[in-house]
Design a protein around this motif. Structure first.
Motif, mmCIF file in Angstrom:
data_model
loop_
_atom_site.group_PDB
_atom_site.id
_atom_site.type_symbol
_atom_site.label_atom_id
_atom_site.label_comp_id
_atom_site.label_asym_id
_atom_site.label_seq_id
_atom_site.Cartn_x
_atom_site.Cartn_y
_atom_site.Cartn_z
ATOM 1 N N ARG A 1 -10.721 -37.819 33.239
ATOM 2 C CA ARG A 1 -10.916 -38.832 32.188
ATOM 3 C C ARG A 1 -10.422 -38.304 30.849
ATOM 4 O O ARG A 1 -9.726 -39.009 30.105
ATOM 5 N N PHE A 2 -10.767 -37.060 30.545
ATOM 6 C CA PHE A 2 -10.318 -36.400 29.325
ATOM 7 C C PHE A 2 -8.783 -36.364 29.265
ATOM 8 O O PHE A 2 -8.175 -36.753 28.269
ATOM 9 N N GLY A 3 -8.161 -35.940 30.365
ATOM 10 C CA GLY A 3 -6.702 -35.840 30.407
ATOM 11 C C GLY A 3 -6.015 -37.183 30.247
ATOM 12 O O GLY A 3 -5.035 -37.308 29.503
ATOM 13 N N ARG A 4 -6.501 -38.202 30.936
ATOM 14 C CA ARG A 4 -5.881 -39.533 30.824
ATOM 15 C C ARG A 4 -5.934 -40.044 29.386
ATOM 16 O O ARG A 4 -5.000 -40.672 28.897
ATOM 17 N N ARG A 5 -7.028 -39.765 28.717
ATOM 18 C CA ARG A 5 -7.167 -40.202 27.318
ATOM 19 C C ARG A 5 -6.160 -39.495 26.430
ATOM 20 O O ARG A 5 -5.535 -40.109 25.581
ATOM 21 N N TRP A 6 -5.988 -38.175 26.637
ATOM 22 C CA TRP A 6 -5.045 -37.435 25.794
ATOM 23 C C TRP A 6 -3.601 -37.790 26.106
ATOM 24 O O TRP A 6 -2.752 -37.784 25.208
ATOM 25 N N ILE A 7 -3.293 -38.114 27.346
ATOM 26 C CA ILE A 7 -1.933 -38.579 27.664
ATOM 27 C C ILE A 7 -1.617 -39.804 26.812
ATOM 28 O O ILE A 7 -0.554 -39.894 26.181
ATOM 29 N N GLU A 8 -2.538 -40.743 26.788
ATOM 30 C CA GLU A 8 -2.358 -41.961 26.001
ATOM 31 C C GLU A 8 -2.178 -41.648 24.515
ATOM 32 O O GLU A 8 -1.286 -42.191 23.853
ATOM 33 N N LEU A 9 -3.020 -40.758 23.971
ATOM 34 C CA LEU A 9 -2.962 -40.447 22.537
ATOM 35 C C LEU A 9 -1.671 -39.735 22.155
ATOM 36 O O LEU A 9 -1.066 -40.050 21.120
ATOM 37 N N VAL A 10 -1.240 -38.774 22.953
ATOM 38 C CA VAL A 10 0.020 -38.077 22.650
ATOM 39 C C VAL A 10 1.164 -39.071 22.634
ATOM 40 O O VAL A 10 1.979 -39.101 21.699
ATOM 41 N N ASN A 11 1.241 -39.914 23.665
ATOM 42 C CA ASN A 11 2.342 -40.872 23.759
ATOM 43 C C ASN A 11 2.300 -41.901 22.626
ATOM 44 O O ASN A 11 3.348 -42.311 22.131
ATOM 45 N N ARG A 12 1.119 -42.294 22.207
ATOM 46 C CA ARG A 12 0.986 -43.286 21.140
ATOM 47 C C ARG A 12 1.311 -42.712 19.760
ATOM 48 O O ARG A 12 1.684 -43.444 18.848
ATOM 49 N N HIS A 13 1.191 -41.385 19.608
ATOM 50 C CA HIS A 13 1.347 -40.778 18.282
ATOM 51 C C HIS A 13 2.576 -39.876 18.185
ATOM 52 O O HIS A 13 2.538 -38.832 17.532
ATOM 53 N N GLY A 14 3.663 -40.274 18.829
ATOM 54 C CA GLY A 14 4.949 -39.635 18.605
ATOM 55 C C GLY A 14 5.383 -38.577 19.587
ATOM 56 O O GLY A 14 6.470 -38.019 19.457
ATOM 57 N N GLY A 15 4.562 -38.260 20.562
ATOM 58 C CA GLY A 15 4.923 -37.239 21.538
ATOM 59 C C GLY A 15 5.280 -37.837 22.885
ATOM 60 O O GLY A 15 5.216 -39.056 23.083
ATOM 61 N N THR A 16 5.662 -36.971 23.783
ATOM 62 C CA THR A 16 5.916 -37.331 25.172
ATOM 63 C C THR A 16 5.046 -36.429 26.027
ATOM 64 O O THR A 16 5.225 -35.205 26.007
ATOM 65 N N HIS A 17 4.092 -37.026 26.730
ATOM 66 C CA HIS A 17 3.217 -36.226 27.583
ATOM 67 C C HIS A 17 3.863 -36.091 28.954
ATOM 68 O O HIS A 17 4.294 -37.076 29.533
ATOM 69 N N HIS A 18 3.941 -34.867 29.455
ATOM 70 C CA HIS A 18 4.552 -34.592 30.758
ATOM 71 C C HIS A 18 3.509 -34.509 31.868
ATOM 72 O O HIS A 18 3.855 -34.282 33.017
ATOM 73 N N GLY A 19 2.250 -34.668 31.507
ATOM 74 C CA GLY A 19 1.194 -34.719 32.498
ATOM 75 C C GLY A 19 0.260 -33.529 32.472
ATOM 76 O O GLY A 19 0.525 -32.512 31.830
ATOM 77 N N TYR A 20 -0.826 -33.710 33.197
ATOM 78 C CA TYR A 20 -1.787 -32.646 33.467
ATOM 79 C C TYR A 20 -1.545 -32.185 34.890
ATOM 80 O O TYR A 20 -1.221 -32.992 35.767
#
Length: 107
Positions: A20-39
């Motif tokens: 749950r923690f990871g899914r939330r941070w994936i969303e936040l990184v992608n929404r705020h200018g980054g590209t999340h490559h996953g957990y």
């Protein structure tokens, strides 16, 4: 481009909370200018290790994102998942630059 590699030591009995923690941070990184490559979660071997990889166009762009920690309500809520569940025992953040394949020679 700068890539952040986060190495986690997690509580294996709290993997659902970590997801749950990871899914939330994936969303936040992608929404705020980054590209999340996953957990990357334990599958075989050590059951208490996890990784996250995400990139930003520059260290300055990453710093803009980091300025939201502890301030923006979505970031506070995401950290609350970690803090209240105890799913993360510790973590270490490292910044790396990717060495990517060269484009094929079109000559």
């Amino acid at each position: 481009m700068i890539t952040c590699v986060v190495e986690y030591v997690i509580d294996p009995s709290k993997i659902d909370a970590f997801e749950r923690f990871g899914r939330r941070w994936i969303e936040l990184v992608n929404r705020h200018g980054g590209t999340h490559h996953g957990y990357f979660l334990p599958a075989e071997g050590a059951s208490d290790k996890a990784l996250a990889l995400f990139s930003f166009p520059s260290l300055a762009a990453y710093e803009e994102y980091r300025a939201l920690f502890g301030v923006h309500p979505d970031f506070v809520e995401a950290d609350r998942i970690r803090d209240e569940s105890g799913c993360v025992l510790r973590y270490e953040r490292t910044f790396m630059r990717p060495l990517l394949p060269e484009p094929p020679d079109e000559g």
